[in-house]
Design an enzyme around this catalytic site. Sequence first.
Site, PDB file in Angstrom:
ATOM      1  N   HIS A 314      51.496 -10.448   4.210  1.00 19.64           N
ATOM      2  CA  HIS A 314      50.157 -11.188   4.437  1.00 19.64           C
ATOM      3  C   HIS A 314      50.196 -11.846   6.008  1.00 19.64           C
ATOM      4  O   HIS A 314      51.328 -11.944   6.687  1.00 19.64           O
ATOM      5  CB  HIS A 314      50.231 -12.627   3.717  1.00 19.64           C
ATOM      6  CG  HIS A 314      48.873 -13.183   3.504  1.00 19.64           C
ATOM      7  ND1 HIS A 314      48.321 -14.136   4.421  1.00 19.64           N
ATOM      8  CD2 HIS A 314      48.055 -12.934   2.538  1.00 19.64           C
ATOM      9  CE1 HIS A 314      47.300 -14.391   4.011  1.00 19.64           C
ATOM     10  NE2 HIS A 314      46.921 -13.626   3.020  1.00 19.64           N
ATOM     11  N   ASP A 372      47.376 -10.209  -4.660  1.00 23.23           N
ATOM     12  CA  ASP A 372      46.963  -9.009  -5.070  1.00 23.23           C
ATOM     13  C   ASP A 372      47.864  -8.037  -5.981  1.00 23.23           C
ATOM     14  O   ASP A 372      47.769  -7.133  -6.711  1.00 23.23           O
ATOM     15  CB  ASP A 372      46.177  -8.098  -3.980  1.00 23.23           C
ATOM     16  CG  ASP A 372      45.104  -8.724  -3.567  1.00 23.23           C
ATOM     17  OD1 ASP A 372      44.470  -9.407  -4.262  1.00 23.23           O
ATOM     18  OD2 ASP A 372      44.982  -8.746  -2.255  1.00 23.23           O
TER      19      ASP A 372
HETATM   20  N1  CMC Z   1      54.473  -2.476   3.240  1.00 25.06           N
HETATM   21  C1  CMC Z   1      55.518  -1.979   4.480  1.00 25.06           C
HETATM   22  N2  CMC Z   1      55.590  -2.710   5.654  1.00 25.06           N
HETATM   23  C2  CMC Z   1      54.631  -3.659   5.840  1.00 25.06           C
HETATM   24  C3  CMC Z   1      53.772  -4.289   4.947  1.00 25.06           C
HETATM   25  C4  CMC Z   1      53.750  -3.614   3.685  1.00 25.06           C
HETATM   26  N3  CMC Z   1      52.875  -3.884   2.779  1.00 25.06           N
HETATM   27  N4  CMC Z   1      53.036  -5.325   5.558  1.00 25.06           N
HETATM   28  C5  CMC Z   1      53.457  -5.476   6.796  1.00 25.06           C
HETATM   29  N5  CMC Z   1      54.405  -4.301   7.192  1.00 25.06           N
HETATM   30  C6  CMC Z   1      55.246  -4.251   8.262  1.00 25.06           C
HETATM   31  C7  CMC Z   1      54.375  -3.606   9.469  1.00 25.06           C
HETATM   32  O1  CMC Z   1      54.671  -2.155   9.161  1.00 25.06           O
HETATM   33  C8  CMC Z   1      54.758  -4.344  10.654  1.00 25.06           C
HETATM   34  O2  CMC Z   1      55.770  -3.666  10.836  1.00 25.06           O
HETATM   35  P1  CMC Z   1      56.662  -3.313  12.395  1.00 25.06           P
HETATM   36  O3  CMC Z   1      56.697  -4.881  12.958  1.00 25.06           O
HETATM   37  O4  CMC Z   1      57.815  -2.799  12.401  1.00 25.06           O
HETATM   38  O5  CMC Z   1      55.337  -2.801  13.130  1.00 25.06           O
HETATM   39  C9  CMC Z   1      55.217  -5.570  10.238  1.00 25.06           C
HETATM   40  O6  CMC Z   1      55.467  -5.491   8.723  1.00 25.06           O
HETATM   41  C10 CMC Z   1      54.138  -6.693  10.365  1.00 25.06           C
HETATM   42  O7  CMC Z   1      52.657  -6.200   9.945  1.00 25.06           O
HETATM   43  P2  CMC Z   1      51.375  -6.081  10.547  1.00 25.06           P
HETATM   44  O8  CMC Z   1      50.763  -5.077  10.005  1.00 25.06           O
HETATM   45  O9  CMC Z   1      51.742  -6.284  11.938  1.00 25.06           O
HETATM   46  O10 CMC Z   1      51.145  -7.694   9.867  1.00 25.06           O
HETATM   47  P3  CMC Z   1      49.482  -8.229   9.627  1.00 25.06           P
HETATM   48  O11 CMC Z   1      49.805  -9.565   9.695  1.00 25.06           O
HETATM   49  O12 CMC Z   1      48.663  -7.438  10.751  1.00 25.06           O
HETATM   50  O13 CMC Z   1      49.186  -7.678   8.432  1.00 25.06           O
HETATM   51  C11 CMC Z   1      48.638  -7.269   5.982  1.00 25.06           C
HETATM   52  C12 CMC Z   1      49.294  -8.537   7.136  1.00 25.06           C
HETATM   53  C13 CMC Z   1      48.230  -8.032   4.813  1.00 25.06           C
HETATM   54  C14 CMC Z   1      47.322  -6.657   6.439  1.00 25.06           C
HETATM   55  C15 CMC Z   1      49.794  -6.118   5.589  1.00 25.06           C
HETATM   56  O14 CMC Z   1      50.829  -6.883   5.391  1.00 25.06           O
HETATM   57  C16 CMC Z   1      49.378  -5.156   4.690  1.00 25.06           C
HETATM   58  O15 CMC Z   1      48.707  -4.169   5.064  1.00 25.06           O
HETATM   59  N6  CMC Z   1      49.620  -5.240   3.330  1.00 25.06           N
HETATM   60  C17 CMC Z   1      49.303  -4.474   2.529  1.00 25.06           C
HETATM   61  C18 CMC Z   1      47.720  -4.826   2.060  1.00 25.06           C
HETATM   62  C19 CMC Z   1      47.712  -6.174   1.231  1.00 25.06           C
HETATM   63  O16 CMC Z   1      48.371  -6.356   0.131  1.00 25.06           O
HETATM   64  N7  CMC Z   1      46.782  -6.877   1.707  1.00 25.06           N
HETATM   65  C20 CMC Z   1      46.137  -8.229   0.888  1.00 25.06           C
HETATM   66  C21 CMC Z   1      46.360  -9.225   1.794  1.00 25.06           C
HETATM   67  S1  CMC Z   1      46.141 -10.672   0.582  1.00 25.06           S
HETATM   68  C22 CMC Z   1      44.706 -10.703   0.192  1.00 25.06           C
HETATM   69  C23 CMC Z   1      43.995 -11.575   1.017  1.00 25.06           C
HETATM   70  O17 CMC Z   1      44.160 -12.568   1.516  1.00 25.06           O
HETATM   71  O18 CMC Z   1      42.831 -10.887   1.558  1.00 25.06           O
END
Ligand code: CMC
Length: 438
Positions: A314, A372
């Site tokens: 998240h 989720d």
């Molecule tokens: N599985 C594997 N690796 C992950 C995941 C995951 N679900 N989420 C983040 N990472 C890794 C990502 O690859 C990155 O690694 P690195 O630093 O080596 O490049 C690191 O963790 C940070 O990720 P980010 O994408 O820079 O973080 P963000 O804050 O931009 O993304 C997120 C947050 C929710 C989009 C992401 O965690 C994700 O895609 N999760 C899966 C989708 C999901 O479950 N979304 C629902 C969010 S809750 C509902 C809501 O409130 O809307």
Amino acid sequence: MNTKTSGAIPNGTATLTYGNKRVELPAFKATEGPDVLDIRKLYGDADVFTYDPGFTSTASCESNITYIDGDLGVLLYRGYPIDQLAQHSHFLEVCYLLLNGELPAPKEMESFESTITYHTMVHEQITQLFRAFRRDAHPMAVMVGVVGALSAFYHDSTDITDQRQRKIASHRMIAKMPTIAAMAYKYSLGQPFVYPLNHLGYTENFMRMCFAVPCEEYKVNPVLAKALDTIFILHADHEQNASTSTVRLAGSSGANPFACIAAGIACLWGPAHGGANEAALKMLQEIGTVDRVPEYVKKAKDKSDPFRLMGFGHRVYKNYDPRAKVMRDQTYAVLDELGKHDDPLLKTALELERIALQDDYFIEKKLYPNIDFYSGITLKALGFPTDMFTALFALARTVGWVAQWQEMIEDPQQKIGRPRQIYTGPHRRDYIAAEKRG
Ligand code: CMC
């Protein structure tokens, strides 16, 4: 409605030096969470912009509705912890709280409930709009269209400068969203629309509109209704997330309120936001059995593989999402009630959570299950198909969007949203006639 921002308290200044310019940036104290540096004069005083794609360090507004402490895993609506609200309150009471700032006295609740109930029907012509869609349209595509179209129907509640009209528009959206979501579902099934029954509660009414058919009586199971009502509470607001910011940005131009909510629905649809519950369930179905979990955890850690564990991680929570804890309890309650303790999806989810929470990759990056991860299993058990999941999220989030939209309109600091950029394209150049190119 008492939604006016009160004004943050000044808390000293920070000094920024850039080139030969020195700028004093006023700091403001938050009630909870980090203070902010006010950079509004930065461009004027130092001729620079700040650069923050994805708003990771930027507060776009002042708000007194919802607070998240991502490190501790805390979520408060108007100061009340989400787990207490999930345990003791109900969705309509939470709606009142989010809109008005305080929990209602019994008489206030009664009056609010009857107001919402009064607005549950949609204009009969709206039923024709549904028929213009293909039956296999995604319910979110239908929701974006139909909610946007409300702006063409309710002209007596679209003058956003009139506080009374704003209030009516807000009540209409909260009241009509279940009717519209249920109609989208019924249409996809090819079943007749079921009209609202006002002696039922908000969530019971929605379940009946989804699952009743004219030829058979439908009795709402209170355990399942409680689970769905809890899901609505957990999704009701989440401060300045992507869809809420979209609603605020759309609304900042003075746009029609129904159109602003349609913009929020469009944003919510994406798999990184509201679409994640659907994606998480599909992922669990794809994994299928507990023995395949390690293979998928490995895939999620592989940088050359775009696969991510859906329902994990998240932007704000760097701890267990407090909503996920409540959701997991509700998942157990629903599966128990339905006699599905051995649900293979639940088993897969529990194993995935167990392995991921022990894995260095997930520990270091602070990736925990989010809401989720469990909501999909619960919604499936309640009888909803996966492509309805995000529509249910939109239904619940409508109150948050509306409360934040109202707060924005009433904020004396409010301006049209207009981010800046760092331009990295070509310098000025002269037009080249077609025959001289290539
Ligand atoms: N599985 C594997 N690796 C992950 C995941 C995951 N679900 N989420 C983040 N990472 C890794 C990502 O690859 C990155 O690694 P690195 O630093 O080596 O490049 C690191 O963790 C940070 O990720 P980010 O994408 O820079 O973080 P963000 O804050 O931009 O993304 C997120 C947050 C929710 C989009 C992401 O965690 C994700 O895609 N999760 C899966 C989708 C999901 O479950 N979304 C629902 C969010 S809750 C509902 C809501 O409130 O809307």
